[in-house]
Design an enzyme around this catalytic site. Structure first.
Site, PDB file in Angstrom:
ATOM      1  CG  ASP A  67      10.561 -44.342 -30.876  1.00  0.00           C
ATOM      2  OD1 ASP A  67      10.836 -44.012 -29.712  1.00  0.00           O
ATOM      3  OD2 ASP A  67       9.466 -44.839 -31.195  1.00  0.00           O
ATOM      4  CD  GLU A  73       6.288 -43.851 -18.987  1.00  0.00           C
ATOM      5  OE1 GLU A  73       6.197 -43.062 -19.955  1.00  0.00           O
ATOM      6  OE2 GLU A  73       7.091 -44.794 -18.957  1.00  0.00           O
ATOM      7  CD  GLU A 131      11.272 -39.498 -20.154  1.00  0.00           C
ATOM      8  OE1 GLU A 131      10.825 -39.868 -21.246  1.00  0.00           O
ATOM      9  OE2 GLU A 131      10.835 -39.940 -19.069  1.00  0.00           O
TER      10      GLU A 131
HETATM   11  N1  SAH Z   1      15.850 -47.271 -22.338  1.00  0.00           N
HETATM   12  C1  SAH Z   1      15.043 -47.776 -21.277  1.00  0.00           C
HETATM   13  C2  SAH Z   1      13.706 -48.355 -21.710  1.00  0.00           C
HETATM   14  C3  SAH Z   1      12.875 -47.328 -22.341  1.00  0.00           C
HETATM   15  S1  SAH Z   1      11.212 -47.798 -22.495  1.00  0.00           S
HETATM   16  C4  SAH Z   1      15.799 -48.819 -20.471  1.00  0.00           C
HETATM   17  O1  SAH Z   1      16.491 -49.653 -21.025  1.00  0.00           O
HETATM   18  O2  SAH Z   1      15.702 -48.740 -19.251  1.00  0.00           O
HETATM   19  C5  SAH Z   1      10.676 -46.422 -23.465  1.00  0.00           C
HETATM   20  C6  SAH Z   1      10.367 -45.139 -22.715  1.00  0.00           C
HETATM   21  O3  SAH Z   1      10.219 -44.081 -23.651  1.00  0.00           O
HETATM   22  C7  SAH Z   1       9.076 -45.174 -21.928  1.00  0.00           C
HETATM   23  O4  SAH Z   1       9.158 -44.378 -20.780  1.00  0.00           O
HETATM   24  C8  SAH Z   1       8.031 -44.633 -22.925  1.00  0.00           C
HETATM   25  O5  SAH Z   1       7.115 -43.755 -22.309  1.00  0.00           O
HETATM   26  C9  SAH Z   1       8.844 -43.880 -23.981  1.00  0.00           C
HETATM   27  N2  SAH Z   1       8.718 -44.328 -25.379  1.00  0.00           N
HETATM   28  C10 SAH Z   1       9.461 -43.784 -26.390  1.00  0.00           C
HETATM   29  N3  SAH Z   1       9.178 -44.397 -27.561  1.00  0.00           N
HETATM   30  C11 SAH Z   1       8.236 -45.340 -27.309  1.00  0.00           C
HETATM   31  C12 SAH Z   1       7.586 -46.314 -28.122  1.00  0.00           C
HETATM   32  N4  SAH Z   1       7.866 -46.437 -29.417  1.00  0.00           N
HETATM   33  N5  SAH Z   1       6.674 -47.145 -27.532  1.00  0.00           N
HETATM   34  C13 SAH Z   1       6.413 -47.034 -26.217  1.00  0.00           C
HETATM   35  N6  SAH Z   1       7.018 -46.140 -25.387  1.00  0.00           N
HETATM   36  C14 SAH Z   1       7.936 -45.296 -25.917  1.00  0.00           C
END
Ligand code: SAH
Length: 232
Positions: free
Chosen positions: A200, A177, A13
Site C-alpha cells: 500500500d 516490526e 508472510e
Molecule cells: N491485517 C492484519 C493487520 C495488519 S497490520 C489483521 O487484521 O490482523 C499491517 C501489517 O503490515 C504489519 O505487520 C506491518 O508491518 C505491515 N504494514 C503494511 N502496510 C503498512 C502501513 N501502511 N503502515 C504500517 N504497517 C504496515
C-alpha cells in the site's frame, strides 16, 4: 555454522516458506512456533512473530538465545514512502529506525532511543547486496530499492502522518516490526536485513489497497528470501 532466522509478522508472510521447508523440529516459545530445518538446502528457523514491535523484538531475542542463529532476515509487506516505489515493488533495508520514539526533550534526535548511541540500526551490507541481486534474478519484473525502513506501532493510512514521517526520517517504507528486529539484532551482534514488498502507499488509499495486495506482495518477498539463502 550458518543458521538463518527468518521472521514474518503474519502467517501469510511465512506460510509459503514453511510449506517449502524440510522441517526437522518444531518448538513453541512465548506463544510463537519456531520451525527448524532446511530451506533451499540451508539451515534455517522460520517463525511468525505476530504484529508490532514488542512481538518482533521478543521473537528476535529468542532466535538469538535459543536457536543461536547466525543471521536474521525479516520478510513481509510495508507501506511505500516514495512516489516511485509502487505496490508490488521491494524495499531492502540499508538501516532501520523507530519513527514513534520521541525523547527530544532531553536533546535526542526524533527517533533515537536514548543511550543507544545511534539513531538507525545498520543492516548487514552483504545481506542487503545479496537480497538486491537475488530480487533481480527471481523477480525480474519488479523494481527493487535499497533504503531506510521505518517502524512504529501504528498502521499508517493518513497522508499527513505519512508526510511527517517522510520529512522527519527519509524512509523508503513504513511498517510495524523491522526496527525492533534491527534493534534486537544490533544488541546481539547478529547481522540482519529487512525485505519488504509494498502492499500500500501508507496514505488514505492504504485501507483499501492493503487487503487487496498483501498476499501477492508477501509472496514476492518470500520468494526472494528463499532464493538468496544458499548465497549467504
Ligand atoms: N491485517 C492484519 C493487520 C495488519 S497490520 C489483521 O487484521 O490482523 C499491517 C501489517 O503490515 C504489519 O505487520 C506491518 O508491518 C505491515 N504494514 C503494511 N502496510 C503498512 C502501513 N501502511 N503502515 C504500517 N504497517 C504496515
Amino acid at each position: 555454522m550458518k543458521k538463518i532466522g527468518i521472521i514474518g509478522a503474519m502467517e501469510l508472510e511465512v506460510e509459503e516458506l514453511k510449506g517449502k521447508m524440510d522441517i526437522r523440529h518444531t518448538q513453541e516459545k512465548a506463544s510463537m512456533e519456531f520451525l527448524e530445518g532446511t530451506l533451499n538446502g540451508t539451515e534455517a528457523v522460520i517463525v511468525r512473530s505476530g504484529i508490532g514491535k514488542v512481538n518482533a523484538a521478543l521473537c528476535t531475542q529468542i532466535l538469538c538465545d535459543s536457536f543461536a542463529v547466525s543471521h536474521i532476515i525479516n520478510t513481509g509487506v510495508a507501506g511505500s514512502l516514495k512516489n516511485e516505489i509502487d505496490i508490488g515493488d521491494i524495499v531492502v533495508s540499508t538501516d532501520a529506525l523507530h519513527h514513534d520514539v520521541d525523547v527530544r526533550v532531553f536533546g535526542y534526535p526524533l527517533g533515537e532511543v536514548p543511550q543507544m548511541g545511534c539513531l538507525a540500526f545498520p543492516a548487514d551490507k552483504h545481506l542487503t547486496a545479496l537480497a538486491v541481486s537475488a530480487c533481480k534474478e527471481v523477480n525480474p519484473d519488479i523494481n527493487v530499492y535499497e533504503g531506510r525502513v521505518v517502524s512504529g506501532d501504528q498502521f499508517v493510512s493518513d497522508k499527513q502522518v505519512k508526510d511527517n514521517i517522510i520529512a522527519n526520517f527519509q524512509g523508503f517504507c513504513v511498517e510495524m516490526e523491522g526496527a525492533s528486529i534491527a534493534h534486537a539484532a544490533y544488541l546481539n551482534h547478529v547481522p540482519f536485513v529487512i525485505i519488504r514488498a509494498i502492499s500500500d502507499k501508507a496514505d488514505d488509499s492504504a485501507e483499501m489497497d492493503y487487503p487487496t495486495f498483501e498476499k501477492a506482495a508477501a509472496a514476492h518477498s518470500a520468494a526472494l528470501v528463499e532464493h538468496m539463502l544458499p548465497m549467504i
